[in-house]
Design an enzyme around this catalytic site. Sequence first.
Site, PDB file in Angstrom:
ATOM      1  N   ARG A  13       0.880  -1.185   0.000  1.00  0.00           N
ATOM      2  CA  ARG A  13       0.000   0.000   0.000  1.00  0.00           C
ATOM      3  C   ARG A  13       0.906   1.220   0.000  1.00  0.00           C
ATOM      4  NH1 ARG A  13      -5.338   1.517   3.466  1.00  0.00           N
ATOM      5  NH2 ARG A  13      -6.124   0.107   1.861  1.00  0.00           N
ATOM      6  N   HIS A  33      -7.312   0.785  -6.574  1.00  0.00           N
ATOM      7  CA  HIS A  33      -7.558  -0.090  -5.418  1.00  0.00           C
ATOM      8  C   HIS A  33      -8.282  -1.348  -5.922  1.00  0.00           C
ATOM      9  CE1 HIS A  33      -7.780  -1.258  -1.365  1.00  0.00           C
ATOM     10  NE2 HIS A  33      -8.645  -0.386  -0.867  1.00  0.00           N
ATOM     11  N   GLN A  46     -10.207  -3.899  -3.582  1.00  0.00           N
ATOM     12  CA  GLN A  46     -11.477  -3.361  -3.101  1.00  0.00           C
ATOM     13  C   GLN A  46     -12.588  -3.625  -4.110  1.00  0.00           C
ATOM     14  OE1 GLN A  46     -12.230  -1.674  -0.082  1.00  0.00           O
ATOM     15  NE2 GLN A  46     -14.252  -2.207  -0.873  1.00  0.00           N
ATOM     16  N   ASP A  88     -17.040   7.378  -2.148  1.00  0.00           N
ATOM     17  CA  ASP A  88     -15.870   7.196  -1.291  1.00  0.00           C
ATOM     18  C   ASP A  88     -15.609   8.534  -0.617  1.00  0.00           C
ATOM     19  OD1 ASP A  88     -13.589   6.202  -0.062  1.00  0.00           O
ATOM     20  OD2 ASP A  88     -12.377   6.121  -1.878  1.00  0.00           O
ATOM     21  N   CYS A 111     -16.223   1.831   0.233  1.00  0.00           N
ATOM     22  CA  CYS A 111     -15.094   0.967   0.613  1.00  0.00           C
ATOM     23  C   CYS A 111     -14.722   1.080   2.089  1.00  0.00           C
ATOM     24  CB  CYS A 111     -13.887   1.307  -0.258  1.00  0.00           C
ATOM     25  SG  CYS A 111     -13.259   2.981  -0.019  1.00  0.00           S
ATOM     26  N   ARG A 117     -13.482  -8.500   1.246  1.00  0.00           N
ATOM     27  CA  ARG A 117     -12.043  -8.275   1.058  1.00  0.00           C
ATOM     28  C   ARG A 117     -11.275  -9.551   1.407  1.00  0.00           C
ATOM     29  NH1 ARG A 117     -10.097  -3.108   1.306  1.00  0.00           N
ATOM     30  NH2 ARG A 117      -8.181  -4.098   0.575  1.00  0.00           N
TER      31      ARG A 117
HETATM   32  N1  NVA Z   1      -9.864   6.699  -1.612  1.00  0.00           N
HETATM   33  C1  NVA Z   1      -9.544   6.288  -0.274  1.00  0.00           C
HETATM   34  C2  NVA Z   1      -9.744   4.813  -0.118  1.00  0.00           C
HETATM   35  C3  NVA Z   1      -9.495   4.273   1.254  1.00  0.00           C
HETATM   36  C4  NVA Z   1      -9.635   2.801   1.344  1.00  0.00           C
HETATM   37  C5  NVA Z   1      -8.103   6.660   0.053  1.00  0.00           C
HETATM   38  O1  NVA Z   1      -7.253   6.473  -0.815  1.00  0.00           O
HETATM   39  O2  NVA Z   1      -7.850   7.154   1.132  1.00  0.00           O
HETATM   40  N1   CP Z   2     -11.248  -0.132   2.206  1.00  0.00           N
HETATM   41  C1   CP Z   2      -9.983  -0.162   2.666  1.00  0.00           C
HETATM   42  O1   CP Z   2      -9.010  -0.397   1.925  1.00  0.00           O
HETATM   43  O2   CP Z   2      -9.897   0.042   3.999  1.00  0.00           O
HETATM   44  P1   CP Z   2      -8.567   0.260   4.848  1.00  0.00           P
HETATM   45  O3   CP Z   2      -7.995   1.586   4.439  1.00  0.00           O
HETATM   46  O4   CP Z   2      -9.029   0.234   6.278  1.00  0.00           O
HETATM   47  O5   CP Z   2      -7.611  -0.844   4.539  1.00  0.00           O
END
Ligand code: NVA
Ligand code: CP
Length: 304
Positions: free
Chosen positions: A102, A129, A132, A221, A261, A289
């Site tokens: 990540r 992502h 997801q 989101d 998500c 997930r």
């Molecule tokens: N768009 C959000 C998704 C979190 C799972 C982010 O990147 O923070």
């Molecule tokens: N949806 C998702 O990826 O959640 P987290 O940021 O908690 O991993």
Amino acid sequence: MTVKHFLDLHEHPTDVIKHILAVAHTLKRDRSVHKTAMAGKTLAMIFEKPSLRTRVSFDVGMNQLGGHSIMLTSGEIQLKSDTSVPDAARALSRYCDLIMFRTFAHSYLTTLAEHATIPVINGLTNDTHPCQVLADIMAFEEHRGPLDGKIIAWSGDGKDNVCTSWIHAAMHYPFVLKIAAPGAHQPDANILTAARKAGAQIEVTDDPIAAVRGADCVLTDTWVSMGQEADMVARRETFSPYQVNSALMKQAKADAVFMHCLPAYRGQEVTRDVIDGPQSIVWDEAENRLHAQKAVMLWCMGVI
Ligand code: NVA
Ligand code: CP
């Protein structure tokens, strides 16, 4: 032998995506399927951003497959720049069997994959992502059946990483993706062009009502993704007309589902009555997930 990375949905043939999802549905019915497939194997998870769902679902998933995972944060492993990413890839490849990453810049992920001799899985970047969206597709299929011919509406940031992975998913399934976003936050033209060329049916508008009208699923989101915190005030102002509330949900089909998500900011991109209401399937989405990523890891390792 080619290393089987899982970086983005559009990089794989449709039959691979559908196969992974079919296995994920099987794993959801019986968590003990493939319970020794990863015996003696180790997943390295590298997080440059916070996580609850991704972290726990990969860790538990690896455990259920008989394997083991190691949680690493960028600060702890001196992952300070793109120059240290290739070395991390080389070293981890000597100890581990899989890497989940990540990160911020998508190029860090592709650089890691380029230098790793073990499979790399995208656990979220600024751009996409994919894990997801596998979970989202599973949840939709459970509640509303096949995606074919359905309308999937997105209201919010059209450049959001989850939205972009939905654009990639639209290359694999014959649904119509309707994205409502303010002008400057609409999806990147190159991404849209490539997706449409690959058969994706995508409509983009700045009108959330137009996007959601008649939809089978409404998605959104956070308006402030990880890394965008400095622009929080301006972004909340820009996206406020795109809030998913009960008035907007009324534009969708009566049996439309709502997905997000998570983490969600109630009162911002979605109201409490929607996300905690009867049309919301966010907890199945979150659970999935686990199953989807177990299937991805099994695919990467050549088990399925
Ligand atoms: N768009 C959000 C998704 C979190 C799972 C982010 O990147 O923070
Ligand atoms: N949806 C998702 O990826 O959640 P987290 O940021 O908690 O991993």
